[in-house]
Design an enzyme around this catalytic site. Sequence first.
Site, PDB file in Angstrom:
ATOM      1  N   ASP A 144       0.849  -1.177   0.000  1.00 26.09           N
ATOM      2  CA  ASP A 144       0.000   0.000   0.000  1.00 26.09           C
ATOM      3  C   ASP A 144       0.892   1.237   0.000  1.00 26.09           C
ATOM      4  OD1 ASP A 144       0.861   0.229   2.599  1.00 26.09           O
ATOM      5  OD2 ASP A 144      -1.058  -0.289   3.500  1.00 26.09           O
ATOM      6  N   ASP A 357      -7.748  -7.283   2.165  1.00 30.63           N
ATOM      7  CA  ASP A 357      -6.694  -7.434   3.161  1.00 30.63           C
ATOM      8  C   ASP A 357      -7.176  -6.863   4.475  1.00 30.63           C
ATOM      9  OD1 ASP A 357      -5.160  -4.676   3.941  1.00 30.63           O
ATOM     10  OD2 ASP A 357      -6.053  -4.548   1.948  1.00 30.63           O
TER      11      ASP A 357
END
Length: 468
Positions: A144, A357
Amino acid sequence: MADNQENTSADAGAGAADLSFEVRTRLRDSDSADAGAAGNAGAAGSAGASADAGASARLNGGAGGLGRTGVIKTPHGNIHTPAFIPVATKATVKTLTPEQVRSTGAQAMLSNAYHLYLQPGPDIVDEAGGLATFENWHGPTYTDSGGFQVMSLGVGYKKVLAMDTKGRSEADIIQQQKKRMAVVDEDGVDFRSVIDGSKHRFTPEVSMQIQHQLGADIMFAFDELTTLVNTRPYQEQSVARTHRWARRCLAEHQRLTDLRTHRPPQSLWGVVQGAQYEDLRRQAARGLVQLSEEAEAQGNRGFGGFGIGGALEKENLGTIVRWVAEELPEDKPRHLLGISEPDDLFTAIEAGADTFDCVAPTRLGRRGGVYTLDGRLNLMGARFKRDFSPIDAAVGGYVSENYSRAYIHHLLKAKEYLAGTLCTLHNLHFMVGLVDRIRESMEQGRFYEFREEFMGRYYGPAWRERLG
């Protein structure tokens, strides 16, 4: 729940050139109708058949075929979707080796660009050959962008993304300026290290440079994550800023791709924000698609997929995912950031999300919390002191096949590290396996039937209320 090891077979080399996505099957209207009939016939409790029929119509109506199964092909292997992606924040899933993570059937792992930037540094990971080699995973990886840290360090939620604001005031959620460790401006964000307090700055370009060095197959554009109590005008400003940052991310991604030809190609995914406003969510999604199409028309790389981010209330999860999915291209995968509760998985998959996630299964496990088919348990409880049964024999897996609740209770009370390992290993086996079973049910045309079976057992007779 059977482990999904296809990723390590001949399948793994199929997408070595670059990332692509293939839709395999879709939710069918007949699945919904069959589920309604099955649910009405098998429902228990005081509610009558007519009430069940109404609930079924409400839940299943408007699914629109957005749920699908597919395959994301990456240079490090394939991801069969829907899929749950364990979080390896600092290039490790806490308490587990990569081999143990692989044993759960996990197909990929997601790491955090912000934390790996601070330690050990992206140059170290790059020199090691990239994230997959550095952590000995040798499978698909995500990173990310650091955007979540803009929110968590800058405006709070005390590092936990709240799914609602009930009972919370602005003071509970947004930290005062003097306490902030990150401050956003048009160009990027200034922040202080959580390790030593040193000053740093992220911009879209810096985030791309870090993520290229980390070498993940899938990375996310730098975005600003707002809170639920930010005003409508600020949400509008933030969506526009995230759009401008996305344009800069695409440009830097192209520059670095051209420069770093010695590394496998990486896929950049745009992130859709907009809080709980339908017009802003759709505007954000359309804007990212337009940016991607413009880049591709110029012979450059567009977005390989899209993330759905931002603070939202649990009851609106499916609606928001559906808004976004309706605006995104059919041939691009969609990743829902930070979701893992079983009911949320069913809701999001039905609405069109492909991968997910969340740190919840691992964080919960380190504290003695475990998932079972009959709901969550906390093995710290005194009632488990002489409970010599497995955590869940029906779920199976290494932990349930070898250790008792009593033994894990002892480890937890004794503060032995092995407790966290066993609970975390079980939880990942449960969560990865659950999404695998959802995928199988979709391929078999029985998604709603499986949802009825699982949710009725996990949450009890009132499970429909959790889906709105």
